[in-house]
Design a protein around this motif. Structure first.
Motif, mmCIF file in Angstrom:
data_model
loop_
_atom_site.group_PDB
_atom_site.id
_atom_site.type_symbol
_atom_site.label_atom_id
_atom_site.label_comp_id
_atom_site.label_asym_id
_atom_site.label_seq_id
_atom_site.Cartn_x
_atom_site.Cartn_y
_atom_site.Cartn_z
ATOM 1 N N ARG A 1 0.764 -1.252 -0.002
ATOM 2 C CA ARG A 1 0.020 0.104 0.084
ATOM 3 C C ARG A 1 0.978 1.345 -0.104
ATOM 4 N N ILE A 2 1.654 1.096 0.751
ATOM 5 C CA ILE A 2 2.641 2.403 0.885
ATOM 6 C C ILE A 2 3.639 2.594 -0.327
ATOM 7 N N ILE A 3 3.962 1.457 -0.800
ATOM 8 C CA ILE A 3 4.978 1.602 -1.951
ATOM 9 C C ILE A 3 4.095 2.040 -3.190
ATOM 10 N N TRP A 4 2.745 1.515 -3.391
ATOM 11 C CA TRP A 4 1.977 1.992 -4.396
ATOM 12 C C TRP A 4 1.653 3.644 -4.462
ATOM 13 N N VAL A 5 1.291 3.979 -3.216
ATOM 14 C CA VAL A 5 0.980 5.533 -3.043
ATOM 15 C C VAL A 5 2.133 6.105 -3.352
ATOM 16 N N LEU A 6 3.291 5.767 -2.602
ATOM 17 C CA LEU A 6 4.640 6.476 -2.965
ATOM 18 C C LEU A 6 5.184 6.755 -4.246
ATOM 19 N N THR A 7 4.701 5.605 -5.070
ATOM 20 C CA THR A 7 5.027 5.535 -6.570
ATOM 21 C C THR A 7 4.120 6.328 -7.387
ATOM 22 N N LEU A 8 2.772 6.206 -7.194
ATOM 23 C CA LEU A 8 1.702 6.806 -8.171
ATOM 24 C C LEU A 8 1.559 8.082 -7.803
ATOM 25 N N VAL A 9 1.538 8.762 -6.637
ATOM 26 C CA VAL A 9 1.181 10.090 -6.274
ATOM 27 C C VAL A 9 2.145 11.119 -6.836
ATOM 28 N N PRO A 10 3.662 10.715 -6.873
ATOM 29 C CA PRO A 10 4.241 11.738 -7.337
ATOM 30 C C PRO A 10 4.217 11.819 -8.734
ATOM 31 N N LEU A 11 4.198 10.468 -9.425
ATOM 32 C CA LEU A 11 4.088 10.524 -10.939
ATOM 33 C C LEU A 11 2.770 11.179 -11.531
ATOM 34 N N PHE B 1 -5.146 13.259 1.520
ATOM 35 C CA PHE B 1 -5.876 11.821 1.474
ATOM 36 C C PHE B 1 -5.311 10.736 0.945
ATOM 37 N N ALA B 2 -4.155 10.836 0.396
ATOM 38 C CA ALA B 2 -3.427 9.688 -0.017
ATOM 39 C C ALA B 2 -2.984 8.802 1.089
ATOM 40 N N PRO B 3 -3.370 7.725 1.220
ATOM 41 C CA PRO B 3 -2.925 6.492 2.124
ATOM 42 C C PRO B 3 -1.605 6.148 2.079
ATOM 43 N N GLY B 4 -0.680 6.884 2.149
ATOM 44 C CA GLY B 4 0.910 6.463 2.121
ATOM 45 C C GLY B 4 1.428 6.917 3.648
ATOM 46 N N GLY B 5 2.776 6.644 3.864
ATOM 47 C CA GLY B 5 3.528 6.845 4.941
ATOM 48 C C GLY B 5 3.361 8.320 5.428
ATOM 49 N N GLU C 1 6.533 10.110 3.960
ATOM 50 C CA GLU C 1 6.889 10.014 2.540
ATOM 51 C C GLU C 1 5.902 11.008 2.060
ATOM 52 N N MET C 2 4.582 11.257 2.412
ATOM 53 C CA MET C 2 3.788 11.986 1.848
ATOM 54 C C MET C 2 3.960 13.721 2.596
ATOM 55 N N ALA C 3 4.675 13.677 3.509
ATOM 56 C CA ALA C 3 5.126 14.911 3.651
ATOM 57 C C ALA C 3 6.359 15.438 2.885
ATOM 58 N N LEU C 4 7.070 14.422 2.337
ATOM 59 C CA LEU C 4 8.001 14.696 1.341
ATOM 60 C C LEU C 4 7.384 15.205 0.232
ATOM 61 N N VAL C 5 6.415 14.669 -0.386
ATOM 62 C CA VAL C 5 5.596 15.134 -1.362
ATOM 63 C C VAL C 5 5.356 16.348 -1.407
ATOM 64 N N ALA C 6 4.682 16.818 -0.268
ATOM 65 C CA ALA C 6 3.926 18.126 0.118
ATOM 66 C C ALA C 6 5.390 18.976 0.021
#
Length: 352
Positions: free
Chosen positions: A155-165, A304-308, A311-316
Motif C-alpha cells: 500500500r505504501i509503495i504504490w502510493v509513494l510511487t503513483l502520487v508523485p507520478l 487523503f493519499a493513504p501513504g506513510g 513520505e507524503m510530507a516529502l511530496v508536500a
C-alpha cells in the motif's frame, strides 16, 4: 555506543541507493532520491536475497535519525498563522474520519471477495494506515502475518510511487528535486547543524517516551515547530535532505527481502486495486472540500493519499505546499485508523 550489525553492507546499500537516486534525477523522475533508492535496493532485495546475510534487516538505528531529520524540516514550516487557523481544519478533519471508514469498507470487500482472504486477514490488510498497529492487532486476531506485512507495505509503495507520478502529469512538471525546487527552506548558517542535531535527539527521545503516533517523525517535528514559532526555524541544505531521502528509500526497498514471489505478485495487483479505489475516494472528498478550505486541489489530494506520513510530507515539500498541514491530517488518519482497529480487535476477541 554499539554499531549496527552488518554496517559495511548497510553503507554499501545506501551508496547503491544514492546511485539509484542520481539516475532517477538524471531521467527527471519525481522525488528521484526517494524513489530511485527504493527501486535500486528493491531489485537487490528481490533478485539477490540469497546473497544477503540471514535475517538481514536495514538497521533501525540508521533509519530513525534520518526520518527524524525529515520531521525537523517539516516542523520548521509551522507558522503562527497555521496555528491560529487550526479551527478552520474541522471540515477536513471530519472528512478524514469519513475517508477512513469508507476506505476500510472498500478494502475489506476487495481483499475478502476478490482476494479470497479470510475475514481477519482481509480486514487488517485493508487498514488505510497504522502499518505496525494493523500487523500487531491482526496477528492477535488470527490474521495471516505474511499477507498482512505484504499488503500493508505494498500500500505504501504504490502510493509513494503513483502520487508523485500522477501529480507530475497533473501539474505538467516533475515534483521533487528534479523540478529545481529547493526543499531546505532558505539560507543555511553554521548554527543550523547543531540545532538540527538537538532537534533530532530530543525529538527521538521525547517522541518515543510520549508514544506519539509515527514518533520517529512527529517528535522532531514538534521540537522543530517550537523553534520555528520562537522565530528560529531550522534551515538545512538540500543535499542533506536528499541524503535523508536516500536512507529512507533504501530502508523501504530492503523490506522486499525474503518476500514470497507468488504472494508478492498477488498482493501487488490486489494492492493496486485497493489503492486505486482509495485514490478515487480521496479525490472525490478533496474535490468536495475545495469550497470549504483555502488549499489547492493537489494539496488536498495528497492529504487523503493513504501513504506513510514522512513520505507524503516529502511530496508536500516538493510541491512547495505547507507540509505541516498535510502531516497533521496524515497523523490524524493514523490515529483514527488505530482507534478503529483497536475497537474491532476487542469486538473480534469478545466474539471468540
Amino acid at each position: 555506543m554499539q554499531l549496527p550489525a552488518n554496517l559495511p553492507l548497510t553503507i554499501a546499500l545506501i551508496a547503491l541507493g544514492g546511485v539509484g537516486g542520481l539516475l532517477a534525477q538524471l531521467f527527471r523522475l519525481p522525488l528521484p532520491f526517494l524513489l530511485g533508492s527504493l527501486f535500486a535496493t528493491a531489485l537487490v532485495a528481490i533478485l539477490a536475497n540469497n546473497k544477503l546475510p540471514e535475517n538481514y534487516g536495514f538497521p533501525t538505528s540508521v533509519r530513525v535519525p534520518f526520518i527524524a531529520l525529515i520531521g525537523a524540516v517539516i516542523g520548521a514550516q509551522v507558522t503562527l498563522e497555521l496555528v491560529l487557523s487550526l479551527h478552520a481544519l474541522l471540515p477536513s478533519m471530519l472528512a478524514i474520519v469519513l475517508f477512513v471508514i469508507l476506505a476500510q469498507a472498500l478494502n475489506y470487500g476487495i481483499f475478502r471477495r476478490i482476494g479470497g482472504y479470510d475475514g481477519p486477514t482481509a480486514f487488517y490488510s485493508g487498514a488505510p494506515g497504522g502499518l505496525i498497529e494493523s500487523i500487531t492487532l491482526g496477528e492477535a486476531s488470527g490474521a495471516d502475518a505474511r499477507i498482512l506485512v505484504t499488503q500493508q507495505f505494498l500500500r505504501i509503495i504504490w502510493v509513494l510511487t503513483l502520487v508523485p507520478l500522477g501529480l507530475s502529469l497533473y501539474l505538467g512538471y516533475p515534483v521533487g528535486s528534479s523540478s529545481g525546487l529547493s526543499l531546505g527552506g532558505g539560507a543555511v548558517n553554521a548554527l543550523n547543524y547543531p540545532q538540527a542535531a538537538l532537534i533530532v535527539l530530543f525529538g527521538i527521545v521525547g517522541g518515543k517516551a510520549m508514544r506519539l503516533p509515527a514518533w520517529q517523525l512527529t517528535g522532531a517535528l514538534a521540537v522543530s515547530a517550537g523553534f520555528a514559532l520562537m522565530g528560529l526555524p531550522l534551515r538545512l541544505p538540500d543535499w542533506l535532505i536528499f541524503a535523508a531521502q536516500v536512507v529512507v528509500g533504501t530502508s523501504l526497498g530492503m523490506r522486499f527481502a525474503g518476500m514470497n514471489t507468488a504472494l508478492l505478485l498477488k498482493g501487488a495487483w490486489l494492492s493496486a486495486l485497493s489503492v486505486s479505489g482509495m485514490f478515487v475516494l480521496g479525490g472525490l472528498i478533496a474535490y468536495a472540500l475545495l469550497g470549504l478550505t483555502d488549499q489547492a486541489y493537489e494539496v488536498l489530494f495528497i492529504t487523503f493519499a493513504p501513504g506513510g506520513v514522512n513520505e507524503m510530507a516529502l511530496v508536500a515539500l516538493s510541491l512547495g505546499a505547507n507540509p505541516a498541514f498535510v502531516t497533521l491530517h496524515h497523523i490524524f488518519r493514523i490515529i483514527v485508523t488505530v482507534l478503529m482497529l483497536g475497537f474491532a480487535s476487542k469486538h473480534i476477541a469478545g466474539a471468540n
